[in-house]
Motif scaffolding. Structure first.
Motif, PDB file in Angstrom:
ATOM      1  N   GLY A 141     -37.946 -69.385  43.049  1.00 39.27           N
ATOM      2  CA  GLY A 141     -37.779 -70.758  44.379  1.00 39.27           C
ATOM      3  C   GLY A 141     -37.853 -69.971  45.409  1.00 39.27           C
ATOM      4  O   GLY A 141     -37.912 -68.748  46.277  1.00 39.27           O
ATOM      5  N   ASN A 142     -38.665 -70.675  46.648  1.00 38.49           N
ATOM      6  CA  ASN A 142     -38.679 -70.450  47.876  1.00 38.49           C
ATOM      7  C   ASN A 142     -37.974 -70.530  49.511  1.00 38.49           C
ATOM      8  O   ASN A 142     -38.017 -70.064  49.965  1.00 38.49           O
ATOM      9  CB  ASN A 142     -40.052 -70.813  48.496  1.00 38.49           C
ATOM     10  N   TYR A 143     -37.247 -71.493  48.719  1.00 36.89           N
ATOM     11  CA  TYR A 143     -35.876 -71.376  49.681  1.00 36.89           C
ATOM     12  C   TYR A 143     -34.500 -72.172  48.660  1.00 36.89           C
ATOM     13  O   TYR A 143     -34.512 -72.396  48.186  1.00 36.89           O
ATOM     14  CB  TYR A 143     -35.739 -73.258  51.008  1.00 36.89           C
ATOM     15  N   ILE A 144     -33.857 -71.391  49.812  1.00 33.59           N
ATOM     16  CA  ILE A 144     -31.859 -72.056  49.792  1.00 33.59           C
ATOM     17  C   ILE A 144     -31.326 -72.699  49.658  1.00 33.59           C
ATOM     18  O   ILE A 144     -32.085 -73.246  50.780  1.00 33.59           O
ATOM     19  CB  ILE A 144     -31.065 -70.650  50.668  1.00 33.59           C
ATOM     20  N   GLY A 145     -31.046 -73.852  48.964  1.00 33.88           N
ATOM     21  CA  GLY A 145     -30.895 -75.057  48.782  1.00 33.88           C
ATOM     22  C   GLY A 145     -28.859 -75.425  49.457  1.00 33.88           C
ATOM     23  O   GLY A 145     -28.264 -76.465  50.314  1.00 33.88           O
ATOM     24  N   LEU A 146     -28.544 -73.764  50.017  1.00 40.87           N
ATOM     25  CA  LEU A 146     -27.514 -73.729  50.827  1.00 40.87           C
ATOM     26  C   LEU A 146     -25.656 -74.671  50.579  1.00 40.87           C
ATOM     27  O   LEU A 146     -24.704 -75.268  51.183  1.00 40.87           O
ATOM     28  CB  LEU A 146     -27.639 -74.694  52.499  1.00 40.87           C
ATOM     29  N   GLY A 147     -26.289 -74.480  48.560  1.00 38.93           N
ATOM     30  CA  GLY A 147     -24.910 -75.599  48.062  1.00 38.93           C
ATOM     31  C   GLY A 147     -26.149 -76.640  47.350  1.00 38.93           C
ATOM     32  O   GLY A 147     -25.482 -77.418  46.754  1.00 38.93           O
ATOM     33  N   LEU A 148     -26.420 -77.347  47.599  1.00 32.85           N
ATOM     34  CA  LEU A 148     -27.146 -78.064  48.248  1.00 32.85           C
ATOM     35  C   LEU A 148     -28.189 -78.525  46.815  1.00 32.85           C
ATOM     36  O   LEU A 148     -27.880 -79.769  45.798  1.00 32.85           O
ATOM     37  CB  LEU A 148     -27.969 -79.298  48.982  1.00 32.85           C
ATOM     38  N   LEU A 149     -28.820 -77.853  46.771  1.00 33.37           N
ATOM     39  CA  LEU A 149     -29.657 -77.829  45.093  1.00 33.37           C
ATOM     40  C   LEU A 149     -29.102 -76.729  43.877  1.00 33.37           C
ATOM     41  O   LEU A 149     -28.435 -76.879  42.586  1.00 33.37           O
ATOM     42  CB  LEU A 149     -31.087 -77.257  44.817  1.00 33.37           C
ATOM     43  N   GLU A 150     -27.897 -76.110  44.773  1.00 34.90           N
ATOM     44  CA  GLU A 150     -27.508 -74.718  43.510  1.00 34.90           C
ATOM     45  C   GLU A 150     -25.846 -75.772  42.592  1.00 34.90           C
ATOM     46  O   GLU A 150     -25.821 -75.538  41.736  1.00 34.90           O
ATOM     47  CB  GLU A 150     -26.280 -73.527  44.582  1.00 34.90           C
ATOM     48  N   ARG A 151     -25.740 -76.800  43.480  1.00 34.85           N
ATOM     49  CA  ARG A 151     -24.527 -77.594  42.856  1.00 34.85           C
ATOM     50  C   ARG A 151     -24.806 -78.191  41.089  1.00 34.85           C
ATOM     51  O   ARG A 151     -24.370 -78.330  40.287  1.00 34.85           O
ATOM     52  CB  ARG A 151     -24.370 -78.738  43.831  1.00 34.85           C
ATOM     53  N   HIS A 152     -26.515 -78.114  41.604  1.00 31.63           N
ATOM     54  CA  HIS A 152     -27.000 -78.863  40.121  1.00 31.63           C
ATOM     55  C   HIS A 152     -27.588 -78.168  39.092  1.00 31.63           C
ATOM     56  O   HIS A 152     -27.314 -78.000  37.788  1.00 31.63           O
ATOM     57  CB  HIS A 152     -28.930 -79.458  40.211  1.00 31.63           C
ATOM     58  N   ASP A 153     -27.786 -76.599  39.542  1.00 34.29           N
ATOM     59  CA  ASP A 153     -27.682 -75.607  39.324  1.00 34.29           C
ATOM     60  C   ASP A 153     -26.590 -74.426  38.411  1.00 34.29           C
ATOM     61  O   ASP A 153     -26.688 -74.050  36.835  1.00 34.29           O
ATOM     62  CB  ASP A 153     -28.170 -74.739  39.699  1.00 34.29           C
ATOM     63  N   VAL A 154     -25.587 -75.483  38.169  1.00 29.89           N
ATOM     64  CA  VAL A 154     -24.123 -74.799  38.202  1.00 29.89           C
ATOM     65  C   VAL A 154     -24.207 -76.091  37.123  1.00 29.89           C
ATOM     66  O   VAL A 154     -23.634 -75.061  35.771  1.00 29.89           O
ATOM     67  CB  VAL A 154     -22.658 -75.007  39.082  1.00 29.89           C
TER      68      VAL A 154
END
Length: 321
Positions: A141-154
């Protein structure tokens, strides 16, 4: 003629101001999100270091971080919903009592954020999957999702853990800072029944609220135009605007027990955000406010209270199974 000239000059000035504001906001968002734009010598880093209260690397931080890094963790990988490779480090035993999914903070590492508490988790019989967030470490990944994308990664990591350990061992989602926001936001979508609790240490309510706090309250700079621009830039970077989701919205529908932990001296993420999450949460909930603790320094500041609260939370959740 003079009026036309003044109008033209005014337009040029406003256009120039807008261009300067956009460039400044673009620089800020690169520091916030871009994998390759973070520089510890930068002005942005120095500002954050000045008021966050937790950036000094202590001897204990290094010692425990090194200890965790030297453990014989199993390196594992899974794929995110958008096809990014995610890496994790699994420490377990033959018969774990529970499984912890540990999500570290923004621009941090799994060893730094969990090094000090890792021995406690191990002694309490926990299997721990230390995730490397997208755009950090060896994850893609090139961009940090600030929790917005990481919630799906969880959810992707939960699926991996369920395939590995089955459905009979309780899973807890545990995050620090951005990782805490991610685990709280993950509850926006229904969590599997084997997820028994969420532990959020120093969570912010949304990327929008967090950036606004930094610009307005800490850096003392004009923020309204910058927030509008930042929203557009974030949406271009990751397909989500800064205010597209929040932990508060997630807590309003969440049914999984939640433990919120925050420091009273957290200037990076004000403790008021914890109270907002607590009020919004409709599930069984409790909070632990650590007196005098800076951002992410709660375990270091009052280890006894932190450990006793965790053990009590685990017992309550597991007694309810």
């Amino acid at each position: 003629m003079r009026r036309a000239y003044r109008a033209f000059a005014g337009t040029v000035v406003l256009g120039g101001m807008a261009a300067v504001s956009y460039r400044a906001t673009k620089t800020i968002m690169n520091h916030v999100q871009s994998r390759n734009s973070w520089d510890c010598s930068s002005t942005a880093y120095k500002h954050i270091d000045k008021f966050s209260g937790n950036c000094a690397i202590t001897a204990d931080t290094v010692k425990y971080s090194d200890r965790l890094a030297e453990q014989n963790a199993e390196i594992i990988e899974t794929a995110s919903l958008d096809g990014i490779r995610l890496r994790g480090h699994l420490l377990t035993n033959e018969s774990p009592k529970r499984i912890i999914l540990a999500m570290h903070g923004w621009r941090s590492t799994w060893t730094k954020d969990f090094g000090m508490i890792s021995a406690f988790l191990e002694n309490e019989g926990c299997a721990v999957l230390y995730a490397e967030e997208r755009a950090h470490g060896f994850s893609g990944g090139n961009y940090i999702g600030l929790g917005l994308l990481e919630r799906h990664d969880v959810h992707c990591w939960i699926n991996w853990l369920t395939e590995r350990f089955g459905c009979n061992i309780p899973i807890y989602l545990y995050g620090v800072s951005m990782g805490a926001t991610a685990v709280l936001m993950s509850a926006e979508a229904a969590l599997p029944e084997n997820v028994c609790g969420i532990i959020a240490d120093s969570a912010y309510t949304s990327p929008y609220d967090q950036l606004k706090h930094i610009l307005k309250d800490e850096l003392k700079i004009e923020y309204l135009i910058r927030m509008h621009l930042a929203n557009s830039i974030c949406e271009k970077n990751i397909g989500e605007s800064l205010d597209s989701h929040s932990t508060i919205e997630a807590m309003e529908t969440n049914t999984v027990p939640v433990l919120l932990i925050h420091g009273s001296n957290d200037k990076l993420v004000p403790i008021e955000m914890m109270y907002k999450n607590y009020i919004a949460c409709i599930a069984p909930k409790e909070y632990l406010a650590i007196e005098g603790a800076a951002h992410g320094m709660n375990y270091m500041t009052d280890r006894t209270a932190y450990e006793e609260t965790l053990k009590r939370f685990w017992k309550q959740c597991e007694d309810a199974l």
